[in-house]
Design a protein around this motif. Structure first.
Motif, PDB file in Angstrom:
ATOM      1  N   THR A  57       5.397   2.185   3.230  1.00 12.81           N
ATOM      2  CA  THR A  57       6.688   1.537   3.455  1.00 12.81           C
ATOM      3  C   THR A  57       6.703   0.917   4.853  1.00 12.81           C
ATOM      4  O   THR A  57       5.832   1.167   5.684  1.00 12.81           O
ATOM      5  N   SER A  58       7.747   0.139   5.087  1.00  2.00           N
ATOM      6  CA  SER A  58       8.025  -0.307   6.450  1.00  2.00           C
ATOM      7  C   SER A  58       8.662   0.857   7.211  1.00  2.00           C
ATOM      8  O   SER A  58       8.805   1.960   6.673  1.00  2.00           O
ATOM      9  N   LYS A  82       4.292   4.900   7.003  1.00  2.00           N
ATOM     10  CA  LYS A  82       5.198   3.865   7.479  1.00  2.00           C
ATOM     11  C   LYS A  82       4.503   2.952   8.489  1.00  2.00           C
ATOM     12  O   LYS A  82       3.756   3.426   9.355  1.00  2.00           O
ATOM     13  N   SER A  83       4.765   1.652   8.384  1.00  2.00           N
ATOM     14  CA  SER A  83       4.198   0.695   9.337  1.00  2.00           C
ATOM     15  C   SER A  83       5.160  -0.460   9.565  1.00  2.00           C
ATOM     16  O   SER A  83       5.727  -0.997   8.605  1.00  2.00           O
ATOM     17  N   TYR A 163      -2.430  -5.739   7.189  1.00  2.00           N
ATOM     18  CA  TYR A 163      -2.195  -4.322   6.875  1.00  2.00           C
ATOM     19  C   TYR A 163      -2.709  -3.992   5.478  1.00  2.00           C
ATOM     20  O   TYR A 163      -3.319  -2.935   5.259  1.00  2.00           O
ATOM     21  N   TRP A 164      -2.473  -4.866   4.533  1.00  7.38           N
ATOM     22  CA  TRP A 164      -2.960  -4.678   3.165  1.00  7.38           C
ATOM     23  C   TRP A 164      -4.473  -4.473   3.147  1.00  7.38           C
ATOM     24  O   TRP A 164      -4.990  -3.542   2.530  1.00  7.38           O
ATOM     25  N   VAL A 180       3.973   0.443  -2.872  1.00 10.19           N
ATOM     26  CA  VAL A 180       4.353  -0.238  -1.633  1.00 10.19           C
ATOM     27  C   VAL A 180       5.835  -0.572  -1.737  1.00 10.19           C
ATOM     28  O   VAL A 180       6.239  -1.374  -2.582  1.00 10.19           O
ATOM     29  N   ALA A 181       6.654   0.067  -0.912  1.00 11.95           N
ATOM     30  CA  ALA A 181       8.090  -0.190  -0.883  1.00 11.95           C
ATOM     31  C   ALA A 181       8.401  -0.964   0.389  1.00 11.95           C
ATOM     32  O   ALA A 181       8.326  -0.414   1.495  1.00 11.95           O
ATOM     33  N   ALA A 182       8.747  -2.223   0.230  1.00 10.04           N
ATOM     34  CA  ALA A 182       8.917  -3.066   1.411  1.00 10.04           C
ATOM     35  C   ALA A 182      10.121  -3.991   1.235  1.00 10.04           C
ATOM     36  O   ALA A 182      11.191  -3.549   0.803  1.00 10.04           O
TER      37      ALA A 182
END
Length: 229
Positions: A57-58, A82-83, A163-164, A180-182
């Motif tokens: 996630t972000s 998280k990133s 990042y991916w 991936v929750a973004a």
């Protein structure tokens, strides 16, 4: 090597989505409807028998809350990774402003270009603004010069794809089941890259809140097909 599935989801409805505000790196929470959207997404994923080994996630709570609701519902006993590189596109001085009010001031076409254009950018947020990310403790470990004051979708794509490639794709290739929750623009940028969308295609592409997307990732690390769940 057969295609491997990955699930992406734009966070469910946030308070600023409901108010029609430019959000970007601002950090509103989900609305009650948003929490319901996330629960419904989890239910649809459960029907497919999905459970995740890795959840990315972000650092923004509308994304982390969406991911947490899904993880809890599916009984995924894994921490969120998280990133800030999965954060929404930074909208500069537009953050917190009404899209409707701005359309009356500068025209609907300009607002559309700011929202959907691949290289269009609004004015940057001043470095001295207390809203700037360099004053936010969530980014204490990030080099301040890496934190944007505004971004185009093109800029967002560069950081998200980086990042991916470094973090997410190796997990997929290691046979991990990945969520991936973004955010809308982060995912638009990623899917543009993965599915070889043109600029014209991505500028007309909008992702709804809270609807999971299933992507088939081929041996080259690209998307052979995708669909909403």
């Amino acid at each position: 090597m057969t295609d491997q599935k990955v699930i992406m989801i734009r966070h469910a409805q946030s308070e600023w989505n409901a108010k029609g505000l430019f959000t970007g790196w601002a950090d509103p929470v989900l609305t009650p409807l948003g929490r319901k959207e996330a629960a419904e997404a989890a239910s649809n994923l459960a029907k497919l028998g999905l459970k995740f080994d890795r959840i990315y996630t972000s650092v923004l709570q509308r994304a982390t809350e969406t991911a947490s609701i899904i993880a809890k519902s599916l009984n995924c006993q894994v921490p969120l990774t998280k990133s800030w590189q999965l954060n929404e596109r930074h909208y500069g001085v537009l953050q917190g402003k009404s899209k409707e009010a701005l359309a009356k001031q500068v025209g609907a076409e300009q607002v559309w270009r700011w929202r959907r254009g691949f290289e269009d950018m609004p004015p940057p947020m001043p470095l001295a603004s207390p809203m700037h990310a360099r004053f936010d403790t969530k980014y204490d470990g990030v080099e301040p010069t890496s934190l944007p004051s505004v971004e185009s979708l093109k800029h967002t794509q560069i950081r998200a794809v980086n990042y991916w490639q470094k973090e997410v794709l190796p997990s997929i290739r290691n046979n991990s089941s990945v969520l991936v929750a973004a955010h809308g623009n982060t995912l638009r940028a990623l899917i543009m890259y993965l599915a070889n969308m043109s600029v014209q295609e991505v500028e007309g592409f909008e992702i709804p809140t809270g609807i999971p997307i299933e992507l088939n990732i081929n041996k080259h690390g690209r998307c052979s097909s995708w669909r909403y769940i």
